[in-house]
Design a protein around this motif. Structure first.
Motif, short mmCIF file in Angstrom:
data_model
loop_
_atom_site.label_atom_id
_atom_site.label_comp_id
_atom_site.label_asym_id
_atom_site.label_seq_id
_atom_site.Cartn_x
_atom_site.Cartn_y
_atom_site.Cartn_z
N GLY A 109 16.22 -8.48 3.40
CA GLY A 109 15.47 -8.77 2.18
C GLY A 109 15.81 -7.81 1.06
N ARG A 110 15.20 -8.06 -0.09
CA ARG A 110 15.37 -7.17 -1.23
C ARG A 110 14.02 -6.63 -1.67
NH1 ARG A 110 20.33 -6.50 -3.48
NH2 ARG A 110 21.69 -8.17 -2.75
N VAL A 111 14.02 -5.36 -2.02
CA VAL A 111 12.78 -4.72 -2.47
C VAL A 111 12.41 -5.28 -3.83
CG1 VAL A 111 11.72 -2.53 -3.11
CG2 VAL A 111 13.33 -2.62 -1.18
N VAL A 112 11.18 -5.81 -3.96
CA VAL A 112 10.73 -6.33 -5.25
C VAL A 112 9.52 -5.56 -5.79
CG1 VAL A 112 11.69 -8.66 -5.07
CG2 VAL A 112 9.44 -8.20 -4.10
N GLY B 254 0.84 -1.21 0.00
CA GLY B 254 0.00 0.00 0.00
C GLY B 254 0.87 1.25 0.00
N PRO B 255 0.24 2.43 0.15
CA PRO B 255 1.01 3.68 0.18
C PRO B 255 2.08 3.64 1.27
CG PRO B 255 -1.35 4.13 0.04
CD PRO B 255 -1.20 2.65 0.26
N GLY B 256 3.30 4.02 0.91
CA GLY B 256 4.40 4.06 1.88
C GLY B 256 5.01 2.71 2.19
N GLU B 257 4.52 1.66 1.53
CA GLU B 257 5.02 0.31 1.85
C GLU B 257 5.83 -0.27 0.69
OE1 GLU B 257 1.45 -1.33 4.74
OE2 GLU B 257 1.36 -1.79 2.61
N VAL B 258 6.68 -1.22 1.02
CA VAL B 258 7.40 -1.97 -0.02
C VAL B 258 7.17 -3.47 0.22
CG1 VAL B 258 9.19 -0.22 -0.33
CG2 VAL B 258 9.57 -2.10 1.28
N LEU B 259 7.30 -4.21 -0.88
CA LEU B 259 7.28 -5.68 -0.79
C LEU B 259 8.73 -6.15 -0.82
CD1 LEU B 259 5.74 -8.46 -0.94
CD2 LEU B 259 5.90 -8.24 -3.44
N LEU B 260 9.10 -6.96 0.16
CA LEU B 260 10.46 -7.50 0.24
C LEU B 260 10.43 -8.99 0.00
CD1 LEU B 260 11.66 -5.82 3.57
CD2 LEU B 260 12.28 -5.11 1.26
N ARG B 261 11.39 -9.47 -0.79
CA ARG B 261 11.64 -10.91 -0.85
C ARG B 261 12.75 -11.18 0.14
NH1 ARG B 261 15.31 -13.34 -3.47
NH2 ARG B 261 15.58 -11.73 -5.04
#
Ligand SMILES: [Zn+2]
Ligand SMILES: [Zn+2]
Length: 324
Positions: free
Chosen positions: A68-71, A29-36
């Motif tokens: 993690g890494r930002v995906v 969502g807003p302000g968020e990142v997905l990390l693997r």
């Protein structure tokens, strides 16, 4: 694996058993990142969360030592790009305006949210996290080495700084687990005399092999890393006059200390929790220089329920890290 679902180490009910489950993740969502996620360490504070009578968020994914890494990136995120490496610590979001947030002591913000406690944690293949809560992690550090630095290394470093010691002084470390073994490495690097106490003979032998003395007496500072409250009066008795007692290990127990000695010996008692952002950067730098080398054992996510039991019983030397 589809990133809208992930496997995660989840605690669903207070004092329940941790289980590895498939959970729905959705999009950042807003302000968020997905990390693997690449790796996540298992900390005694994860065990602590499983002992609480009430959970602020349930079900909750545990874990606050994540690399993690930002995906994928949500709306309005600045400063992070796909492919960046990020660290998740226990410190999640803070208010940004209180006296502690404004003085580089965000870890004492009364409105903080914490990964693996009030925010979904890092012990999962994929995680959605608020970008402002993430730390930069050097590319050069292997994920399994960097992971335990996000809590154990950071906390150990700040606890030693809190003890306020100078080269040549002495420190006694109580508890030779995830934090204790890193504190020993940092303390020796700082030129301190170090003794270690632990109820495990095996851990004491490891501490000795790493350069620690065993009997703590008349030290300038004592740091209690173990969650065993019985260690607090022991650590107190190890102090010399004007010594400093630093409390780090968490349990719901109370402790009792002699008032007369506290006063007449001019003892300082301080709590120490996590560290500053600069402390974390220093810890990563020390690892990069080879000063800090966490003892890690790699595990699969499916082993977390069993590992929690071993951690509770004090059977894990160094740090158990899940590699994804
Ligand atoms: Zn921790
Ligand atoms: Zn604040």
């Amino acid at each position: 694996m589809n990133a809208t679902h992930t496997h995660a180490a989840v605690l669903s009910t207070p004092r329940g058993e941790v289980a590895v489950e498939s959970i729905h993740l959705g999009e950042p969502g807003p302000g968020e990142v997905l990390l693997r996620m690449e790796a996540c360490g298992l900390c005694h504070s994860d065990v602590f969360v499983t002992t609480l009578e009430k959970l602020p968020v349930a079900p909750i994914t545990l874990g606050h030592e994540g690399i993690g890494r930002v995906v994928a990136i949500g709306e309005g995120v600045t400063g992070w790009a796909v492919g960046d490496r990020a660290g998740m610590t226990f410190l999640g979001t803070t208010c940004g305006t209180c006296e502690w947030c404004r003085s580089d002591r965000e870890r004492f913000c009364p409105k903080q949210a914490n990964f693996g406690y009030t925010l979904q944690g890092a012990m999962a293949n994929y995680v959605i996290a608020p970008a402002v809560a993430l730390a930069r992690v050097p590319e050069s550090l292997p994920a399994e080495i960097a992971a335990p630095l996000c809590c154990a290394g950071w906390t150990a470093y700040c606890a030693l700084r809190t003890a306020g010691l100078e080269r040549g002084q002495t420190v006694a470390l109580f508890g030779y687990g995830g934090l204790g073994h890193l504190a020993l490495q940092i303390a020796r690097h700082l030129g301190l005399g170090v003794s270690v106490s632990d109820t495990s003979e095996e851990k004491l032998a490891q501490a000795r092999a790493a350069g620690a003395e065993v009997n703590a007496r008349g030290v300038d500072a004592a740091i209690v890393f173990t969650a065993a409250a019985a260690a607090v009066p022991q650590a107190f008795r190890a102090l010399k006059r004007n010594g400093t007692l630093v409390l780090v290990g968490l349990s719901v127990a109370n402790y009792e200390l002699p008032l007369v000695d506290s006063v007449l010996k001019g003892i300082t008692i301080r709590g120490s929790f996590l560290g500053s952002r600069e402390d974390l950067a220093q810890v990563f730098a020390l690892a990069g220089q080879g000063v800090l080398h966490p003892h890690v054992q790699s595990h699969a996510l499916g082993e977390v329920p069993e590992l929690m039991g071993r951690l509770r019983r004090g059977e894990i030397a160094g740090r158990a890290v899940v590699a994804f």
